[in-house]
Enzyme design. Structure first.
Site, short mmCIF file in Angstrom:
data_model
loop_
_atom_site.label_atom_id
_atom_site.label_comp_id
_atom_site.label_asym_id
_atom_site.label_seq_id
_atom_site.Cartn_x
_atom_site.Cartn_y
_atom_site.Cartn_z
N SER A 155 19.46 -4.48 50.87
CA SER A 155 18.43 -4.92 51.77
C SER A 155 18.35 -3.81 52.71
O SER A 155 19.30 -3.16 53.18
CB SER A 155 18.82 -6.36 52.16
OG SER A 155 17.68 -6.65 53.31
N TYR A 168 23.23 -13.42 55.97
CA TYR A 168 22.51 -12.53 55.11
C TYR A 168 22.96 -10.99 55.33
O TYR A 168 23.29 -10.22 54.76
CB TYR A 168 21.22 -12.67 55.01
CG TYR A 168 20.33 -12.06 54.00
CD1 TYR A 168 20.10 -12.72 52.84
CD2 TYR A 168 19.84 -10.82 54.49
CE1 TYR A 168 19.53 -11.69 52.03
CE2 TYR A 168 18.80 -10.16 53.60
CZ TYR A 168 18.58 -10.52 52.32
OH TYR A 168 18.16 -9.88 51.37
#
Ligand code: BGC
Length: 270
Positions: A155, A168
């Site tokens: 990401s 995350y």
């Protein structure tokens, strides 16, 4: 589809979290490029089976395989099943990922552990099984120059800190050095290891960030290229990274983010 249908001919791929979102698109594109594809799911078999059926109907080869990627026994059983079905695995797409968002001060240990377990431990377990299979089989020069390819779906948050999402962001920061360290260790065996770092891609995981025009306008302030990403943007990059077209690309993260990592707020500031 822009890739030739024989680009990945004779190869088999496992896509974790392959029944929805980015994973689903990657599975479809790998199949169109000629790979046999194992579509992993965790809880509900129907979407994975439906995708496998569609790929088969279109003349490809696909199966659905159940496993919770954070569970070692599940992962081992999944790799055995795929190797039994396809003979071997050439390409691992380490894609399974979840978000359990909360302000840092309120984040529970459970929210932290769940995200680290799937996003980071899951990638470790699957990469290790894949690498063992790649080494067992060795290189087949007529199939690929590499003994195998591991592609981590990371990401932009492997480099962009993200308040309210520390579990995350920490998991993706971990994926970055997990990938690079594995790449360093496995290079002598001709196993290619890379990451793709998507920006904001329209999937269920971030629906509130793009589903209304107001939300989308806010999101676009963070994307210099002026559009929210589509799953196909990531799938095309994954096919390239899985193929010998990228044979000299090793240990790197390919950001597919419309420029999100360019600090767009500095375009007129600083
Ligand atoms: C997250 C999305 C988010 C995007 C950009 C992704 O990794 O899963 O929720 O929209 O990063 O911030």
């Amino acid at each position: 589809m822009t890739y030739p249908s024989d680009l990945l001919k004779g190869q088999s791929a496992l896509v974790t979290g392959g029944s929805s979102g980015i994973g689903e698109a990657i599975a479809r594109y790998l199949a169109k490029a000629g790979a046999a594809v194992a579509i992993n799911y965790n809880s509900s078999p129907e979407p994975a089976q439906k995708l496998a059926d569609t790929i088969q109907t279109e003349g490809g080869r696909a199966i659905a395989v159940k496993a919770n990627v954070s569970q070692e026994d599940d992962v081992k059983a999944m790799f055995s099943q795929v190797c039994q079905e396809f003979g071997t695995i050439d390409i691992l797409i380490n894609n399974s990922g979840i978000q359990k968002d909360a302000p840092f001060l309120d984040m529970t240990l459970e929210q932290w552990n769940q995200v680290i377990a799937v996003n980071l431990t899951g990638q470790f377990l699957c990469a290790r099984e894949a690498a063992q299979e790649f080494l067992r089989r060795g290189i087949r020069p007529e199939i690929s120059s590499a003994a195998g390819k591991i592609i981590s779906i990371s990401s932009v948050h492997e480099v962009i800190p993200w308040a309210g999402h520390v579990n995350y962001a920490a998991s993706k920061g971990g994926v970055s050095l997990l990938m690079k360290s594995i790449a360093q260790e496995l290079a002598p065996y001709n196993i290619r290891v890379n990451s793709i770092a998507p920006g904001a891609i329209k999937t269920a995981i971030n629906r509130p960030a793009w589903e209304t025009p107001e939300a989308e306008a806010e999101l676009l302030k963070l994307i210099p290229y002026g559009r929210v990403g589509e799953v196909d943007d990531i799938a095309k990059a994954a096919v390239w990274l899985a193929s010998d077209e990228s044979d000299y690309v090793h240990g790197t993260t390919l950001f597919v983010d419309g420029g999100m990592t360019l600090y767009p707020e500095f375009a007129e500031g600083g």
